[in-house]
Design an enzyme around this catalytic site. Structure first.
Site, PDB file in Angstrom:
ATOM      1  N   HIS A  49       7.432  -7.037  -3.948  1.00  0.00           N
ATOM      2  CA  HIS A  49       6.246  -7.422  -4.525  1.00  0.00           C
ATOM      3  C   HIS A  49       6.347  -8.489  -5.320  1.00  0.00           C
ATOM      4  CE1 HIS A  49       3.794  -3.746  -3.562  1.00  0.00           C
ATOM      5  NE2 HIS A  49       5.002  -3.052  -3.545  1.00  0.00           N
ATOM      6  N   GLY A 107       0.874  -1.157   0.051  1.00  0.00           N
ATOM      7  CA  GLY A 107      -0.087  -0.067   0.100  1.00  0.00           C
ATOM      8  C   GLY A 107       0.786   1.243   0.123  1.00  0.00           C
ATOM      9  N   CYS A 157       5.357  -6.239   1.268  1.00  0.00           N
ATOM     10  CA  CYS A 157       5.653  -4.777   1.295  1.00  0.00           C
ATOM     11  C   CYS A 157       5.398  -4.082   2.622  1.00  0.00           C
ATOM     12  CB  CYS A 157       5.252  -3.884   0.036  1.00  0.00           C
ATOM     13  SG  CYS A 157       5.851  -2.437  -0.361  1.00  0.00           S
ATOM     14  N   TYR A 158       3.975  -3.288   2.304  1.00  0.00           N
ATOM     15  CA  TYR A 158       3.459  -2.567   3.670  1.00  0.00           C
ATOM     16  C   TYR A 158       2.856  -3.594   4.670  1.00  0.00           C
ATOM     17  CZ  TYR A 158       0.453   0.795   6.280  1.00  0.00           C
ATOM     18  OH  TYR A 158       0.119   1.524   7.348  1.00  0.00           O
ATOM     19  N   ASP A 184     -18.962 -10.784 -21.246  1.00  0.00           N
ATOM     20  CA  ASP A 184     -19.254 -10.931 -19.810  1.00  0.00           C
ATOM     21  C   ASP A 184     -21.053 -11.289 -19.842  1.00  0.00           C
ATOM     22  OD1 ASP A 184     -16.931 -10.066 -19.329  1.00  0.00           O
ATOM     23  OD2 ASP A 184     -17.455  -7.987 -18.674  1.00  0.00           O
ATOM     24  N   GLU A 224       4.048 -10.362  -6.451  1.00  0.00           N
ATOM     25  CA  GLU A 224       2.954 -10.518  -7.414  1.00  0.00           C
ATOM     26  C   GLU A 224       3.320  -9.625  -8.581  1.00  0.00           C
ATOM     27  OE1 GLU A 224       3.050  -8.400  -5.103  1.00  0.00           O
ATOM     28  OE2 GLU A 224       1.842  -6.372  -5.086  1.00  0.00           O
ATOM     29  N   LYS A 274     -11.691 -11.290 -15.453  1.00  0.00           N
ATOM     30  CA  LYS A 274     -12.178 -11.298 -17.007  1.00  0.00           C
ATOM     31  C   LYS A 274     -11.564 -12.554 -17.508  1.00  0.00           C
ATOM     32  CE  LYS A 274     -13.517  -8.861 -20.585  1.00  0.00           C
ATOM     33  NZ  LYS A 274     -14.705  -8.083 -20.399  1.00  0.00           N
TER      34      LYS A 274
END
Ligand code: XMP
Length: 529
Positions: free
Chosen positions: A178, A63, A90-91, A236, A180, A384
């Site tokens: 990070h 964050g 991280c944070y 969608d 990710e 998605k």
């Protein structure tokens, strides 16, 4: 309207606690890529409430805050004492360090961007089997200088002595970087090590589970009543409709409003391919004339969007009244409305961060608030790419499932100037050529979308055959993007661009020039209007 899709039981859920700045969505996706189900919760949620969800593990996201800032989001120490495996990034890593008695200081040990991480414990739970030195993505101002008691430091950088730590006994893990983001070369492996080794989870979650769960839940919810669904031609709504169709068959009726602003072949695709693949009952409303009349003389983009939105709702309501009247004859009320809401929409609307209104995005399929329906939103937990997988498993054709995003107001916002039938036909031809050539060159998956825009208010001089022409330019706007919030122009091969340009100027009347848009977003938006 009320949302009444029953919450499907989700065993082995990993909660991703969102400390802001969009990291949480990416983490949740990466966890699901590891075939473990994940959900995002806000950092303001009390720990008791998080634990009441019975999570199999918890991840604390990064964050933008500093743990020293007044009012910075925090987490109660009890989270780390509940026996649930926790991974701080991280944070989230700094919060964990601080809460458990480690030292976090803001001594200027900042790192931003690609950084070399030195792994000091190659046999640690998180880093086993990864290189002793690996590239990671950092983005922090504060840094951890001493790990909490009972923790082993497992990695460092030139600047930060404690860049990762773990306490296997308590199943608590943390990294300063990070994992990710794709720039962390072994990030996915580190995340999977936490999930499989640290938290003892198995990679069992699939989109197949989603179909089974949802079919059962929808059947229970709808009973013998009826549902309707607005189809836009997009991925969608098509997948949501197919899923509900699988659950309740002829109790579902779909409505497709053809506003005349569709691309070439689009309506036929819905009428034929979609119906063939799903067996759904479909009501197609041809409203081209009505939209063209309403749009006559209008050039302003916002005005166009408002008119298209308004007319759409009117036509849809009319169709819906007819369906209700027809269903009424069978004695069963129409009580449900199917919508293709996705997980990012749910997270973003709950996040409440409120971004500036750049354009009034109109979702064809969006309906007025005062409709008395219960919503069925079978995709509200999915990203998605997962929706595409569900669509594939349901047997929808690739042309529908792999479609690139297309705006609700359609070609109406790709004609700069007044919209007329003539101009729409012209743009439809140019757009069909660009799509054909991009598909032939195998580039569909490489680009996010490629709007083709007609500058109807612009003319330029050209020469074709032996004569002077005074025609319109067509703009090609191929972009690459992850989420359409930001985008870059795609570097398409010159020979593909040349082929598109030659074909458009040869085959589309009144067009004597093709230009390429080389603007990123920001400052340009993806669409021209
Ligand atoms: P912009 O032009 O804002 O577009 O960069 C971002 C993404 O949104 C799509 N878009 C729309 N989608 N209704 C929609 O359903 C709209 O009014 C609309 N306007 C833009 C655009 O195609 C891109 O994917």
């Amino acid at each position: 309207m009320s949302t009444a899709t029953p919450a499907a039981a989700a065993p082995d859920t990993v909660l991703v606690v969102d400390f802001g700045a969009q990291y949480a969505q990416l983490i949740a996706r990466r966890v699901r890529e590891a075939r473990v189900y994940s959900e995002i919760v806000p950092s303001s949620m009390p720990v008791q409430e998080m634990l009441a969800k019975n999570p199999a593990a918890i991840i604390l996201s990064g964050g933008p805050s500093s743990v020293y800032e007044e009012g910075a989001p925090t987490v109660d120490r009890s989270l780390f004492e509940a026996g649930v495996p926790v991974f701080g990034m991280c944070y989230g890593f700094q919060l964990m360090a601080q809460a458990l008695g480690g030292t976090v200081d803001n001594s200027g040990a900042r790192e931003y961007g690609r950084t070399a991480l030195a792994v000091s414990r190659p046999s640690s739970t998180l880093f086993e089997g990864t290189p002793a030195e690996q590239s990671v993505w950092m983005s922090h101002g504060d840094a951890c200088s001493a790990a909490p008691e009972g923790f082993t430091v497992t990695a460092s950088t030139d600047v930060v002595p404690v860049a990762a730590f773990e306490n296997d006994e308590k199943r608590l893990y943390g990294v300063q970087h990070h994992p990710e983001v794709m720039h962390s070369t072994h990030g996915q492996q580190v995340l999977e090590h936490f999930l499989y080794r640290g938290a003892g989870l198995s990679p069992t979650w699939t989109t197949g589970n989603v179909i089974e769960e949802q079919v059962e839940a929808i059947r229970k919810q709808v009973g013998t009543k009826h549902a309707i669904c607005g189809l836009s031609g997009g991925v969608d709504s098509a997948v949501a409709a197919a899923l509900v169709q699988k659950a309740i068959g002829s109790q579902l009726t779909c409505v497709y409003v053809d506003h005349g602003l569709m691309r070439k072949g689009e309506t036929q695709q819905v009428e034929k391919d979609f119906v063939a693949a799903t067996g759904v009952q479909l009501k197609v409303v041809d409203a081209e004339e009505r939209f063209l009349v309403a749009l006559q003389g209008v050039s302003d983009p916002e005005e166009k969007r408002k008119i298209i939105g308004r007319e759409f709702i009117r036509v849809f309501e009319q169709a819906q009244a007819e369906i209700i009247a027809e269903a009424g004859e069978s004695g069963e009320p129409v009580e449900f409305l199917v919508q293709g809401t996705l997980y990012p929409d749910v997270v973003e609307s709950g996040g409440g961060t409120g971004t500036a209104n750049i354009k009034s995005h109109h979702n064809v399929g969006g309906l007025p608030e005062d409709l008395e329906f219960q919503l069925i939103e079978p995709l509200r937990k999915l990203f998605k790419d997962e929706v595409r997988m569900v669509g594939q498993e349901l047997g929808l054709p690739d042309e529908i499932v792999q479609r690139q995003p297309f705006p609700g107001p359609g070609l109406g916002i790709r004609i700069v100037g007044e919209i007329t039938k003539d101009r729409l036909d012209l743009l439809r031809e140019a757009d069909a050529i660009a799509r054909e050539e991009l598909t032939a060159a195998g580039l569909d998956r490489e680009i996010w979308q490629c709007p083709v825009v007609l500058l109807a208010d612009v003319r330029s001089v050209g020469v074709q055959g032996d004569g002077r022409t005074y025609g319109h330019p067509i703009v090609l706007r191929p972009v690459s993007s992850e989420d359409a919030m930001t985008a870059d122009w795609s570097r398409l091969p010159y020979d593909v661009l040349a082929k598109i340009s030659t074909r458009i100027t040869n085959e589309v009347r009144d067009v004597n020039r093709v230009v390429l848009d080389v603007t990123s977003k920001p400052p340009g938006t993806i669409e021209w209007e």
